[in-house]
Design an enzyme around this catalytic site. Structure first.
Site, PDB file in Angstrom:
ATOM      1  N   ARG A 159      -0.214  -9.533  -1.837  1.00 12.66           N
ATOM      2  CA  ARG A 159      -1.536  -9.461  -1.203  1.00 12.66           C
ATOM      3  C   ARG A 159      -2.569  -8.942  -2.195  1.00 12.66           C
ATOM      4  O   ARG A 159      -3.718  -9.378  -2.198  1.00 12.66           O
ATOM      5  CB  ARG A 159      -1.481  -8.571   0.037  1.00 12.66           C
ATOM      6  N   CYS A 178      -6.056  -0.071   1.766  1.00 16.68           N
ATOM      7  CA  CYS A 178      -4.899  -0.893   2.138  1.00 16.68           C
ATOM      8  C   CYS A 178      -5.412  -2.085   2.935  1.00 16.68           C
ATOM      9  O   CYS A 178      -6.488  -2.608   2.649  1.00 16.68           O
ATOM     10  CB  CYS A 178      -3.876  -0.072   2.927  1.00 16.68           C
TER      11      CYS A 178
END
Length: 286
Positions: free
Chosen positions: A176, A236
């Site tokens: 990611r 995050c």
């Protein structure tokens, strides 16, 4: 009380009048698990359930935003958590959600908060007892108080791109971070905040779910090119696993670390924010 306590320590302390045990399990939607039902099926005796999914600011444009101090204090009082309590948090979550509860409790004024090393999974693996149903405790006073000095907004992170006063660290997995793995939410771009460094939160744990040693934690941050002499901003996907990095750094004595609460849910949804893809630059040897 140390910030990280063992299952044996907790077993020895259960029943102390000032001890409060909290199940702070929370799951991502794609995990298709119900933390409240799992709590009712099996929890550490005496533990109450902290519903993190509803402990948010529902008026905020970004999901999973920190609640107001008043809302937080009210919820803690209803759980029986109050001033002077020793609070031990645990979870059974792949995203280590107890760290989010720890961040909120310390931000909103709790003085003595710890995590159970290995969570309830270790507790059960050792054959320790589970309770069923719901626990209710007498309401206790929790003072309304908040210290937002360790919270960063999108505007703060944008400003930091220019002055570089703080180093950004990203807790998401490498795929990611680089953009090779697409976000599950199609409204989000792929990639990462420019100049950020990647320390996947899962790398901080041993195979049995316990935390790695202080030396191992330092090594992981060093290898990722994180300058531990600088203040840090942790990010995050949605403001959850960024707290894993913050707690890990707390374990090695580094507390000048802030949470970008909006994280990629906010940054990746805004077409105006700058983004990078690809691996982070290699760390140059000292």
């Amino acid at each position: 009380m140390d910030p990280l306590v063992s299952t044996q320590w907790l077993a020895d302390e259960i029943g102390a009048s000032d001890l409060r045990i909290v199940d702070a399990s929370a799951f991502l939607p794609e995990q298709k698990r119900n933390p409240a039902l799992e709590y009712e099926a099996c929890h550490i005796p005496g533990a109450v359930f902290m519903d993190l999914a509803n402990l948010v600011d529902t008026t905020a444009p970004v999901p999973n935003t920190l609640p107001s101090a008043e809302k937080f204090a009210s919820r803690m009082q209803s759980l029986g958590l109050g001033d002077g309590s020793r609070i031990v948090l645990y979870d059974d979550s792949p995203v280590k959600s107890a760290t989010r509860a720890w961040f909120m409790l310390t931000m909103f004024g709790a003085q003595n908060v710890a995590l159970l090393d290995g969570g309830i999974a270790k507790w059960k693996a050792e054959g320790r007892p589970c309770a069923q149903g719901r626990e209710t405790l007498r309401h206790r006073h929790f003072t309304v108080w908040s210290d937002e000095s360790h919270v960063r907004s999108k505007a703060d992170v944008l400003r930091n791109l220019k002055d570089r006063r703080e180093q950004v660290i990203d807790a998401r997995g490498a795929g990611r971070f680089t953009g090779e793995q697409k976000e599950t939410n199609p409204a989000l771009a792929s990639g990462h905040i420019p100049a950020s460094r990647n320390v996947p939160y899962a790398s901080l744990f041993r195979p049995d779910g316990t935390w790695k040693s202080a030396d191992e934690i330092r090594t992981l941050f060093d290898k990722a090119g994180v300058d531990l002499s600088r203040p840090l901003i942790s990010s995050c996907g949605s403001g959850m696993t960024a707290n894993v990095l913050i707690f890990a750094l707390h374990l090695i004595g580094k507390d000048d670390v802030s949470l970008y609460d909006g994280s990629w849910s906010e940054w990746g949804a805004d077409p105006a924010t700058p983004k990078e893809t690809g691996p982070q630059p290699a760390v140059q040897p000292a």
